[in-house]
Motif scaffolding. Structure first.
Motif, mmCIF file in Angstrom:
data_model
loop_
_atom_site.group_PDB
_atom_site.id
_atom_site.type_symbol
_atom_site.label_atom_id
_atom_site.label_comp_id
_atom_site.label_asym_id
_atom_site.label_seq_id
_atom_site.Cartn_x
_atom_site.Cartn_y
_atom_site.Cartn_z
ATOM 1 N N ALA A 77 -13.094 106.223 59.487
ATOM 2 C CA ALA A 77 -13.363 106.490 57.889
ATOM 3 C C ALA A 77 -12.317 106.214 57.215
ATOM 4 C CB ALA A 77 -14.005 108.131 57.763
ATOM 5 N N ALA A 78 -12.830 105.871 55.880
ATOM 6 C CA ALA A 78 -11.639 105.575 54.874
ATOM 7 C C ALA A 78 -12.187 105.942 53.320
ATOM 8 C CB ALA A 78 -11.407 104.006 54.687
ATOM 9 N N VAL A 79 -11.455 106.583 52.609
ATOM 10 C CA VAL A 79 -11.541 106.923 51.389
ATOM 11 C C VAL A 79 -10.759 106.245 50.388
ATOM 12 C CG1 VAL A 79 -12.285 109.089 52.182
ATOM 13 C CG2 VAL A 79 -10.094 109.194 51.571
ATOM 14 N N ARG A 80 -11.203 105.938 49.132
ATOM 15 C CA ARG A 80 -10.491 105.214 48.345
ATOM 16 C C ARG A 80 -10.419 106.309 46.991
ATOM 17 N NH1 ARG A 80 -13.505 100.725 46.674
ATOM 18 N NH2 ARG A 80 -12.555 99.633 48.378
ATOM 19 N N THR A 81 -9.182 106.471 46.704
ATOM 20 C CA THR A 81 -9.310 107.572 45.505
ATOM 21 C C THR A 81 -9.213 107.014 44.058
ATOM 22 O OG1 THR A 81 -6.774 107.287 45.321
ATOM 23 C CG2 THR A 81 -7.512 108.821 46.923
ATOM 24 N N VAL A 82 -9.328 107.628 43.074
ATOM 25 C CA VAL A 82 -9.335 106.851 41.950
ATOM 26 C C VAL A 82 -8.218 106.030 41.358
ATOM 27 C CG1 VAL A 82 -11.003 108.688 40.810
ATOM 28 C CG2 VAL A 82 -8.662 109.092 40.727
ATOM 29 N N SER A 83 -7.319 106.398 42.090
ATOM 30 C CA SER A 83 -5.987 105.726 41.936
ATOM 31 C C SER A 83 -5.845 104.298 42.434
ATOM 32 C CB SER A 83 -4.563 106.464 42.034
ATOM 33 O OG SER A 83 -4.582 106.473 43.729
ATOM 34 N N GLY A 84 -6.797 103.951 43.525
ATOM 35 C CA GLY A 84 -6.947 102.797 44.337
ATOM 36 C C GLY A 84 -6.155 102.783 45.822
ATOM 37 N N ALA A 85 -5.600 104.188 45.820
ATOM 38 C CA ALA A 85 -4.843 104.287 47.190
ATOM 39 C C ALA A 85 -6.067 104.587 48.444
ATOM 40 C CB ALA A 85 -4.063 105.305 47.173
ATOM 41 N N GLU A 117 -3.158 113.284 46.672
ATOM 42 C CA GLU A 117 -4.192 112.958 45.709
ATOM 43 C C GLU A 117 -5.611 113.790 46.275
ATOM 44 O OE1 GLU A 117 -4.916 109.227 44.374
ATOM 45 O OE2 GLU A 117 -3.416 108.261 45.556
ATOM 46 N N GLN A 118 -6.572 113.955 45.213
ATOM 47 C CA GLN A 118 -7.520 114.902 45.191
ATOM 48 C C GLN A 118 -9.123 114.371 44.864
ATOM 49 O OE1 GLN A 118 -6.645 118.652 43.897
ATOM 50 N NE2 GLN A 118 -4.707 119.030 45.115
ATOM 51 N N LYS A 119 -9.094 113.134 44.518
ATOM 52 C CA LYS A 119 -10.261 112.505 43.960
ATOM 53 C C LYS A 119 -10.667 111.400 44.504
ATOM 54 C CE LYS A 119 -13.466 113.349 40.637
ATOM 55 N NZ LYS A 119 -14.145 114.486 40.919
ATOM 56 N N ILE A 120 -11.916 111.489 45.054
ATOM 57 C CA ILE A 120 -12.445 110.304 46.092
ATOM 58 C C ILE A 120 -13.276 109.361 44.949
ATOM 59 C CG2 ILE A 120 -13.990 109.542 47.861
ATOM 60 C CD1 ILE A 120 -13.048 112.128 49.336
ATOM 61 N N GLU A 157 -17.471 113.102 43.265
ATOM 62 C CA GLU A 157 -18.745 113.398 42.447
ATOM 63 C C GLU A 157 -19.747 113.294 43.016
ATOM 64 O OE1 GLU A 157 -18.413 114.544 39.292
ATOM 65 O OE2 GLU A 157 -16.133 114.150 39.353
ATOM 66 N N GLY A 158 -20.888 113.752 42.769
ATOM 67 C CA GLY A 158 -21.993 113.587 43.355
ATOM 68 C C GLY A 158 -22.586 111.967 43.518
ATOM 69 N N SER A 159 -22.125 111.321 42.458
ATOM 70 C CA SER A 159 -22.669 109.846 42.419
ATOM 71 C C SER A 159 -21.685 108.788 43.474
ATOM 72 C CB SER A 159 -22.556 109.427 40.998
ATOM 73 O OG SER A 159 -21.201 109.579 40.343
ATOM 74 N N THR A 160 -20.725 109.266 44.078
ATOM 75 C CA THR A 160 -19.933 108.751 44.669
ATOM 76 C C THR A 160 -20.600 108.033 45.923
ATOM 77 O OG1 THR A 160 -17.759 109.850 43.974
ATOM 78 C CG2 THR A 160 -17.751 108.729 45.960
ATOM 79 N N THR A 161 -20.498 106.745 45.916
ATOM 80 C CA THR A 161 -20.886 105.790 47.039
ATOM 81 C C THR A 161 -20.081 106.054 48.531
ATOM 82 O OG1 THR A 161 -21.658 104.229 45.248
ATOM 83 C CG2 THR A 161 -21.674 103.719 47.794
ATOM 84 N N VAL A 162 -20.942 106.250 49.349
ATOM 85 C CA VAL A 162 -20.819 106.429 50.821
ATOM 86 C C VAL A 162 -21.316 105.203 51.442
ATOM 87 C CG1 VAL A 162 -20.801 107.709 52.872
ATOM 88 C CG2 VAL A 162 -20.395 109.046 50.525
ATOM 89 N N THR A 163 -20.500 104.358 52.038
ATOM 90 C CA THR A 163 -21.321 103.250 52.924
ATOM 91 C C THR A 163 -20.993 103.500 54.362
ATOM 92 O OG1 THR A 163 -20.296 101.808 51.358
ATOM 93 C CG2 THR A 163 -20.778 100.774 53.646
ATOM 94 N N LEU A 164 -22.102 103.611 54.775
ATOM 95 C CA LEU A 164 -22.382 103.824 56.495
ATOM 96 C C LEU A 164 -22.362 102.575 57.000
ATOM 97 C CD1 LEU A 164 -24.876 106.891 55.944
ATOM 98 C CD2 LEU A 164 -22.181 106.978 56.041
ATOM 99 N N ARG A 214 -25.556 101.019 55.187
ATOM 100 C CA ARG A 214 -26.336 101.547 54.276
ATOM 101 C C ARG A 214 -25.480 102.370 53.228
ATOM 102 N NH1 ARG A 214 -29.195 107.314 55.448
ATOM 103 N NH2 ARG A 214 -30.385 107.487 53.847
ATOM 104 N N GLN A 215 -25.887 102.272 52.138
ATOM 105 C CA GLN A 215 -25.163 102.952 51.021
ATOM 106 C C GLN A 215 -25.878 104.068 50.625
ATOM 107 O OE1 GLN A 215 -23.843 100.027 48.129
ATOM 108 N NE2 GLN A 215 -22.124 99.630 49.230
ATOM 109 N N ILE A 216 -25.475 105.345 50.392
ATOM 110 C CA ILE A 216 -26.118 106.632 49.933
ATOM 111 C C ILE A 216 -24.907 107.213 49.115
ATOM 112 C CG2 ILE A 216 -25.153 107.795 52.045
ATOM 113 C CD1 ILE A 216 -27.898 109.148 52.027
ATOM 114 N N SER A 217 -25.385 108.100 48.098
ATOM 115 C CA SER A 217 -24.381 108.798 47.240
ATOM 116 C C SER A 217 -24.041 110.243 48.127
ATOM 117 C CB SER A 217 -24.988 109.346 45.886
ATOM 118 O OG SER A 217 -26.073 110.154 46.247
ATOM 119 N N VAL A 218 -22.986 110.784 47.664
ATOM 120 C CA VAL A 218 -22.623 112.172 48.155
ATOM 121 C C VAL A 218 -23.736 113.077 47.830
ATOM 122 C CG1 VAL A 218 -20.924 113.994 47.911
ATOM 123 C CG2 VAL A 218 -20.121 111.559 48.059
#
Length: 132
Positions: A29-37, A68-71, A99-106, A114-118
């Protein structure tokens, strides 16, 4: 998400480091933060089930440990016939930092995505609103 997207590539690469001697089911798994990290995690099993750690939880822990705390986006990959969604606990963890609208790519290692929102992963998520 294109297969050459850095977020998906990071999830794919860390999957190789998963410790899954019991199930043989490696997840990255990987998460990108709002800073781009980008922060990554892989599943780590333990002979004393259920003491293992999910890939998503590992990526979130690395993100928080780095301050960091924002995905902004999430990618999860496994070698499976169809894209695998996060477990219930990890869905709640994602909802804590995204956020609920954040995209999760599976994705699968074979290229299916498949892309789905949180919010669609966890409708009615428990939140601070419930604690007021």
């Amino acid at each position: 998400m294109p297969t050459d997207d850095p977020l998906l590539q990071a999830a794919r690469a860390v999957r190789d480091h998963a410790y899954a001697p019991y199930s043989g089911f490696k997840v990255g798994a990987a998460v990108r933060t709002v800073s781009g990290a980008i922060f990554v995690g892989c599943n780590v099993e333990n002979v004393a089930y259920p003491e293992g750690t999910c890939a998503e939880a590992g990526a979130i822990a690395a993100m928080v440990a780095a301050g960091e705390q924002k995905i902004a986006a999430v990618a999860v990959i496994a070698d499976s016939p169809a894209p695998v969604p996060p477990c219930g606990g990890c869905r709640q963890k994602l909802a804590e930092f995204a956020e609920g609208s954040t995209t999760v790519t599976l994705a699968t290692t074979g290229g299916e995505q498949r892309q789905i929102s949180v919010a669609d992963l966890l409708p009615g998520a428990f939140s601070t609103v419930h604690m007021e």
